[in-house]
Design a protein around this motif. Structure first.
Motif, short mmCIF file in Angstrom:
data_model
loop_
_atom_site.label_atom_id
_atom_site.label_comp_id
_atom_site.label_asym_id
_atom_site.label_seq_id
_atom_site.Cartn_x
_atom_site.Cartn_y
_atom_site.Cartn_z
N MET A 105 0.64 -1.13 -0.07
CA MET A 105 -0.09 0.10 0.22
C MET A 105 0.88 1.19 0.03
O MET A 105 0.80 2.06 -0.87
N THR A 155 0.77 4.10 -2.96
CA THR A 155 0.43 5.67 -2.59
C THR A 155 1.57 6.57 -2.84
O THR A 155 1.49 7.61 -3.17
N ILE A 158 -5.55 2.75 -5.16
CA ILE A 158 -5.44 2.40 -3.64
C ILE A 158 -5.73 3.50 -2.76
O ILE A 158 -4.91 4.65 -3.12
N LEU A 159 -6.77 3.51 -2.08
CA LEU A 159 -6.90 4.73 -1.31
C LEU A 159 -6.32 4.86 -0.20
O LEU A 159 -5.79 5.86 0.37
N ALA A 160 -6.23 3.85 0.62
CA ALA A 160 -5.97 3.74 2.22
C ALA A 160 -6.20 4.95 2.84
O ALA A 160 -5.52 5.50 3.61
N GLU A 161 -7.53 4.98 3.07
CA GLU A 161 -8.15 6.06 3.99
C GLU A 161 -7.50 6.00 5.44
O GLU A 161 -7.30 6.99 5.93
N CYS A 162 -7.39 5.00 5.88
CA CYS A 162 -6.80 4.90 7.24
C CYS A 162 -5.34 4.84 7.36
O CYS A 162 -4.79 4.94 8.75
N GLY A 163 -4.62 5.21 6.55
CA GLY A 163 -3.05 5.18 6.37
C GLY A 163 -2.58 4.13 6.71
O GLY A 163 -1.26 4.22 6.96
N CYS A 201 -9.75 -0.08 7.41
CA CYS A 201 -10.93 0.89 6.31
C CYS A 201 -11.15 -0.32 5.41
O CYS A 201 -12.01 0.05 4.47
#
Lengths: 406, 107
Positions: free
Chosen positions: B25, B29, B36-41, B46
């Motif tokens: 991930m 990013t 790949i969004l990876a909203e929670c970092g 998430c």
């Protein structure tokens, strides 16, 4: 506010002492210049006013959040050190806990608020957002805080939890006490705690199993007792966590997003042109405004952090909001840009204590901004926004706006 | 440093170099891949960094933890036997050449 950024000369690990009170009214009114001073003074600073260490750069805030063994939560995530002072309420089993105790309770709340559960409530949350926007379009002019940022979460979250209709007026005042209580013993904290008894009584009562409707988040937490994952005495305290942290924060998050989109009409038009940006528009507002501004940790040992030595048992104040605008990490940090790659911001924290309700917040924000952008051409601020003062939360008390239908 | 390949839903692919100890991930990013969004970092909270692992690589990845397993049930795109969260795949030298397909949607 007077600010002296000169390092105390002496050893190689000299830590700059700053005369800054990050819990004072004039700081809350405009924290950004002081955030910059805190960031630029050094990776670790010392705040003489409250005798605490502070970190305001992204790297150090992220590092502290991700080392819970050294920077613990069980001694309180406010200024008060639970080892030295009796907490104002029984400590949270998740927020104010460390592994291994934290791991078990955290797993329960993660399951209750999981992506799978969000899929189940999504349609309901969307319908309520559209209903709210219909009402606002009839009004045209309204207070975007009371009539939107508060009214929307209040129309869904207490029901999703399974709370009784009576007494819900205690919810926002209770959360306000909780977040003020993380601060130092200033007027905000003292007055909040003095007025807290009726709110605490309401919350304690609502957390009991028989008062929570079947199928709601609250009942789901209690159901974990039957599975042997938590005890019957732990369940009410975990429900309390949702009551404490699940409402006021989303009010400030949604308020922040609307305030951003009203202030930056180019971003509003961009959103209207591509509704798939709604979720990131909310996320960027959480970075930009950081509804939760600060949290403390307490050191469990002597530790060196970016060249600074911090002894055991010291409070470390993390400036989440300053980290979210640290130019070392963010390109044009002071711009609200709904297409920004927001991943990694610390508005929801990071690591094992990262906001367990983040998916609820994002869902609420996304569906509300989508509903607005579908139907509203313009949002204009028609009066002076008023700020709401809290030791931890940043948000508005009122935001008079007029909307134009699309 | 090991390099890994991300295949976009439209079939195009990006080969990215990874840095020491980073997750798939983080590599995605850092290279600005939109899929790949990876909203929670990267905190496994998430399910917005969902990937389908190429069949030849699936068995070579470390087993998933319970939290990842539970999160995948809630992923926006269909869960398949090859589904993983890319934040939980730490790239080690033996994963050089790993191929990950990105789903149609992450939210």
């Amino acid at each position: 506010m007077s600010v002296s950024g000169s390092p105390v000369t002496g050893g190689p690990s000299a830590i700059p002492h700053l005369d800054v009170d990050p819990f004072a009214m004039n700081f809350f009114a405009d924290p950004y210049p002081t955030h910059e001073v805190l960031r630029e003074a050094g990776p670790v600073v010392y705040l003489d006013k409250w005798n605490v260490y502070g970190v305001a750069r992204y790297a150090e805030v992220h590092a502290v959040l991700n080392d819970p063994a050294t920077f613990c939560s069980s001694r309180g995530v406010g200024l008060s050190d639970f080892k030295k002072e009796k907490p104002w309420r029984p400590p949270s089993l998740i927020l104010e806990a460390d592994p291994p105790a934290h791991t078990r309770t955290r797993a329960v709340l993660s399951k209750v608020l999981s992506p799978t559960v969000m899929k189940q409530v999504r349609d309901r949350f969307t319908a309520a957002a559209e209903e709210r926007v219909d009402l606002l379009l009839e009004k045209r002019s309204f207070d975007a805080i009371a009539d939107l940022a508060e009214a929307y979460p209040l129309s869904i979250f207490p029901d999703a939890l399974g709370l009784k209709p009576e007494g819900r007026e205690h919810l926002i005042p209770y959360a306000s006490v909780v977040f003020n209580a993380f601060g130092p013993p200033n007027q905000l904290r003292q007055e909040a705690i003095e007025r807290s008894a009726p709110h605490q009584a309401y919350v304690a009562e609502q957390c009991q199993r028989q008062n929570l409707a079947p199928g709601g988040f609250g009942a789901c937490i209690h159901a974990r007792v039957d599975e042997g994952e938590i005890t019957a005495t732990e369940a009410p305290l975990l429900v309390r966590s949702l009551l404490s942290a699940g409402l006021d924060t989303t009010v400030d998050g949604i308020g922040a997003a609307v305030y951003c989109l009203a202030r930056f009409p180019d971003q509003w038009q961009r959103l209207r042109g591509d509704l798939s940006l709604a979720r990131n528009a909310f996320e960027e507002a959480v970075r930009f405004e950081s509804p939760v501004q600060t949290f403390f940790r307490t050191t469990t040992r002597d530790v060196e952090l970016s060249g600074a030595t911090i002894g055991e048992g010291e409070k470390v104040l993390m400036f989440l909001a300053a980290a979210n605008r640290d130019p070392r990490r963010w390109d044009k940090p002071d711009s609200y840009d709904i297409t920004r790659r927001t991943s990694g911001h610390v508005g929801f924290g990071s690591g094992i204590h990262m906001c367990v309700g983040q998916l609820v917040a994002r869902l609420e924000g996304e569906v509300m901004l989508t509903a607005l952008a579908k139907r509203v051409a313009r949002i204009e601020i028609t009066g002076e926004p008023k700020r709401r003062f809290n030791n931890t939360l940043r948000g508005l008390d009122s935001l008079p706006v007029t909307i134009t239908p699309a | 440093m090991p390099a890994i390949t991300f295949i976009h839903p439209d079939g195009k692919s990006d080969r990215v170099e990874t840095s020491d100890g980073e997750s798939a991930m983080q590599a995605a990013t850092r290279h600005g891949l939109d899929g790949i969004l990876a909203e929670c970092g990267g905190n496994a909270m998430c399910a917005t960094c969902h990937v389908y692992v190429d069949a030849s690589w699936l068995a070579r990845l470390p087993a998933m933890a319970d939290d990842e397993d539970a999160l995948l049930d809630g992923a926006a795109a269909e869960r398949q036997p090859a589904s993983r969260l890319s934040c939980q795949i730490v790239i080690t030298p033996d994963l050089d050449g790993l191929v990950l397909k990105m789903p149609e949607r992450q939210v």
